[in-house]
Design a protein around this motif. Structure first.
Motif, PDB file in Angstrom:
ATOM      1  N   ARG A  26       0.826  -1.202   0.000  1.00  9.14           N
ATOM      2  CA  ARG A  26       0.000   0.000   0.000  1.00  9.14           C
ATOM      3  C   ARG A  26       0.864   1.257   0.000  1.00  9.14           C
ATOM      4  O   ARG A  26       0.603   2.212  -0.729  1.00  9.14           O
ATOM      5  CB  ARG A  26      -0.931  -0.019   1.220  1.00  9.14           C
ATOM      6  CG  ARG A  26      -2.013   1.024   1.181  1.00  9.14           C
ATOM      7  CD  ARG A  26      -2.979   0.886   2.326  1.00  9.14           C
ATOM      8  NE  ARG A  26      -2.818   1.667   3.510  1.00  9.14           N
ATOM      9  CZ  ARG A  26      -2.399   2.920   3.629  1.00  9.14           C
ATOM     10  NH1 ARG A  26      -2.018   3.585   2.602  1.00  9.14           N
ATOM     11  NH2 ARG A  26      -2.346   3.538   4.777  1.00  9.14           N
ATOM     12  N   GLN A  27       1.910   1.249   0.803  1.00  7.34           N
ATOM     13  CA  GLN A  27       2.829   2.397   0.849  1.00  7.34           C
ATOM     14  C   GLN A  27       3.524   2.592  -0.499  1.00  7.34           C
ATOM     15  O   GLN A  27       3.711   3.718  -0.946  1.00  7.34           O
ATOM     16  CB  GLN A  27       3.864   2.223   1.972  1.00  7.34           C
ATOM     17  CG  GLN A  27       3.289   2.355   3.362  1.00  7.34           C
ATOM     18  CD  GLN A  27       2.650   3.713   3.585  1.00  7.34           C
ATOM     19  OE1 GLN A  27       3.084   4.737   3.070  1.00  7.34           O
ATOM     20  NE2 GLN A  27       1.573   3.731   4.360  1.00  7.34           N
ATOM     21  N   GLN A  28       3.892   1.491  -1.146  1.00  8.58           N
ATOM     22  CA  GLN A  28       4.523   1.576  -2.461  1.00  8.58           C
ATOM     23  C   GLN A  28       3.553   2.126  -3.495  1.00  8.58           C
ATOM     24  O   GLN A  28       3.911   2.950  -4.324  1.00  8.58           O
ATOM     25  CB  GLN A  28       5.046   0.199  -2.891  1.00  8.58           C
ATOM     26  CG  GLN A  28       5.866   0.223  -4.161  1.00  8.58           C
ATOM     27  CD  GLN A  28       7.116   1.071  -4.023  1.00  8.58           C
ATOM     28  OE1 GLN A  28       7.844   0.970  -3.044  1.00  8.58           O
ATOM     29  NE2 GLN A  28       7.366   1.935  -4.998  1.00  8.58           N
ATOM     30  N   GLN A  29       2.285   1.679  -3.417  1.00  9.65           N
ATOM     31  CA  GLN A  29       1.263   2.201  -4.330  1.00  9.65           C
ATOM     32  C   GLN A  29       1.078   3.697  -4.123  1.00  9.65           C
ATOM     33  O   GLN A  29       0.971   4.462  -5.089  1.00  9.65           O
ATOM     34  CB  GLN A  29      -0.070   1.485  -4.113  1.00  9.65           C
ATOM     35  CG  GLN A  29      -0.117   0.078  -4.622  1.00  9.65           C
ATOM     36  CD  GLN A  29      -1.432  -0.612  -4.247  1.00  9.65           C
ATOM     37  OE1 GLN A  29      -2.019  -0.326  -3.204  1.00  9.65           O
ATOM     38  NE2 GLN A  29      -1.885  -1.518  -5.088  1.00  9.65           N
ATOM     39  N   LEU A  30       1.040   4.117  -2.853  1.00 10.12           N
ATOM     40  CA  LEU A  30       0.895   5.545  -2.548  1.00 10.12           C
ATOM     41  C   LEU A  30       2.068   6.341  -3.109  1.00 10.12           C
ATOM     42  O   LEU A  30       1.874   7.413  -3.695  1.00 10.12           O
ATOM     43  CB  LEU A  30       0.812   5.756  -1.035  1.00 10.12           C
ATOM     44  CG  LEU A  30      -0.573   5.762  -0.436  1.00 10.12           C
ATOM     45  CD1 LEU A  30      -0.501   5.788   1.083  1.00 10.12           C
ATOM     46  CD2 LEU A  30      -1.388   6.924  -0.939  1.00 10.12           C
ATOM     47  N   LEU A  31       3.263   5.835  -2.918  1.00 12.03           N
ATOM     48  CA  LEU A  31       4.463   6.511  -3.425  1.00 12.03           C
ATOM     49  C   LEU A  31       4.384   6.670  -4.942  1.00 12.03           C
ATOM     50  O   LEU A  31       4.631   7.754  -5.480  1.00 12.03           O
ATOM     51  CB  LEU A  31       5.707   5.717  -3.024  1.00 12.03           C
ATOM     52  CG  LEU A  31       7.046   6.298  -3.432  1.00 12.03           C
ATOM     53  CD1 LEU A  31       7.294   7.610  -2.718  1.00 12.03           C
ATOM     54  CD2 LEU A  31       8.157   5.314  -3.124  1.00 12.03           C
ATOM     55  N   ASN A  32       4.005   5.611  -5.633  1.00 14.05           N
ATOM     56  CA  ASN A  32       3.887   5.657  -7.096  1.00 14.05           C
ATOM     57  C   ASN A  32       2.805   6.631  -7.537  1.00 14.05           C
ATOM     58  O   ASN A  32       2.992   7.384  -8.499  1.00 14.05           O
ATOM     59  CB  ASN A  32       3.599   4.265  -7.664  1.00 14.05           C
ATOM     60  CG  ASN A  32       4.777   3.337  -7.527  1.00 14.05           C
ATOM     61  OD1 ASN A  32       5.920   3.753  -7.382  1.00 14.05           O
ATOM     62  ND2 ASN A  32       4.508   2.038  -7.529  1.00 14.05           N
TER      63      ASN A  32
ATOM     64  N   ARG B 248      -6.735   8.778  -2.475  1.00 19.21           N
ATOM     65  CA  ARG B 248      -7.700   8.869  -1.369  1.00 19.21           C
ATOM     66  C   ARG B 248      -8.233   7.497  -0.970  1.00 19.21           C
ATOM     67  O   ARG B 248      -8.477   7.233   0.198  1.00 19.21           O
ATOM     68  CB  ARG B 248      -8.846   9.802  -1.736  1.00 19.21           C
ATOM     69  CG  ARG B 248      -8.430  11.271  -1.729  1.00 19.21           C
ATOM     70  CD  ARG B 248      -9.564  12.175  -2.147  1.00 19.21           C
ATOM     71  NE  ARG B 248      -9.200  13.574  -1.997  1.00 19.21           N
ATOM     72  CZ  ARG B 248      -9.840  14.567  -2.594  1.00 19.21           C
ATOM     73  NH1 ARG B 248     -10.875  14.317  -3.382  1.00 19.21           N
ATOM     74  NH2 ARG B 248      -9.460  15.804  -2.408  1.00 19.21           N
ATOM     75  N   LEU B 249      -8.446   6.613  -1.953  1.00 20.74           N
ATOM     76  CA  LEU B 249      -8.918   5.261  -1.649  1.00 20.74           C
ATOM     77  C   LEU B 249      -7.919   4.483  -0.802  1.00 20.74           C
ATOM     78  O   LEU B 249      -8.292   3.590  -0.053  1.00 20.74           O
ATOM     79  CB  LEU B 249      -9.211   4.485  -2.939  1.00 20.74           C
ATOM     80  CG  LEU B 249     -10.523   4.822  -3.623  1.00 20.74           C
ATOM     81  CD1 LEU B 249     -10.617   4.134  -4.979  1.00 20.74           C
ATOM     82  CD2 LEU B 249     -11.708   4.432  -2.756  1.00 20.74           C
ATOM     83  N   LEU B 250      -6.661   4.831  -0.919  1.00 18.19           N
ATOM     84  CA  LEU B 250      -5.630   4.179  -0.115  1.00 18.19           C
ATOM     85  C   LEU B 250      -5.491   4.840   1.257  1.00 18.19           C
ATOM     86  O   LEU B 250      -4.613   4.494   2.033  1.00 18.19           O
ATOM     87  CB  LEU B 250      -4.294   4.173  -0.851  1.00 18.19           C
ATOM     88  CG  LEU B 250      -4.249   3.226  -2.050  1.00 18.19           C
ATOM     89  CD1 LEU B 250      -2.981   3.450  -2.867  1.00 18.19           C
ATOM     90  CD2 LEU B 250      -4.346   1.777  -1.605  1.00 18.19           C
ATOM     91  N   GLY B 251      -6.368   5.802   1.551  1.00 18.24           N
ATOM     92  CA  GLY B 251      -6.435   6.374   2.890  1.00 18.24           C
ATOM     93  C   GLY B 251      -5.653   7.642   3.119  1.00 18.24           C
ATOM     94  O   GLY B 251      -5.548   8.111   4.248  1.00 18.24           O
TER      95      GLY B 251
END
Length: 173
Positions: free
Chosen positions: A96-102, A133-136
């Motif tokens: 999730r953190q990697q997705q947010l970073l990307n 936003r969906l990732l919080g």
């Protein structure tokens, strides 16, 4: 009528395996509590008539709570599978953190294409923002507006000051 003393065991907890067996057992469990019919229907109990009796009020209350009872039974029987489902569809915290970073990187690198309309560009930006936003993660409107204004092509530069004058772009939280 005499009570049979029947007290069903707690429902089998679904752990991500043996789904077909679990479904059969859950159906039987819910039927034992007269809750199965509310699982498969969207019918709400009819409203109470004027001047209901105490028995009618109790029956109406029982009917209204059946859906909640059934949902509670189902939710309590999938707790072990929740982590597996969450990981399968949302990934681990690290993913999730990697997705947010990307996604943050994508947002910062967005540029309006020459052939693109402002609406198309705005839609592209909002798709990335909504994914973030969906990732919080909180994402302010001011940051979005700032990005849009700073990444518009040169042909829009003359319009940016009039936009800033007509609207207080800092008013977006």
């Amino acid at each position: 009528m005499a009570s049979s003393g029947f007290s069903p065991a707690t429902p089998l907890v679904f752990n991500g395996e043996g789904y077909h067996i679990w479904v059969v057992k859950m159906k039987t469990y819910l039927q034992a509590f007269d809750l199965w019919e509310v699982v498969n229907s969207d019918v709400e109990p009819k409203p109470l008539r004027a001047n209901p009796t105490v028995a009618q009020i109790r029956q109406h209350a029982d009917e209204k709570t059946k859906r909640h009872k059934a949902m509670s039974c189902i939710q309590n029987s999938v707790s072990d599978a929740w982590d597996k489902l969450n990981e399968e569809f949302q990934g681990t915290e690290r993913t999730r953190q990697q997705q947010l970073l990307n996604l943050r990187r994508d947002f910062e690198n967005l540029k309006m294409k020459e052939e693109e309309t402002v609406k198309q560009y705005s839609d592209r930006i909002m798709a990335v923002v909504n994914s973030i936003r969906l990732l919080g993660e909180q994402f302010s409107k001011a940051r979005i507006v700032e990005n849009v204004v700073s990444t518009l092509p040169q042909r829009y530069e003359a319009k940016i000051p009039s936009l800033e004058d007509s609207r207080d772009l800092t008013a977006y939280p």
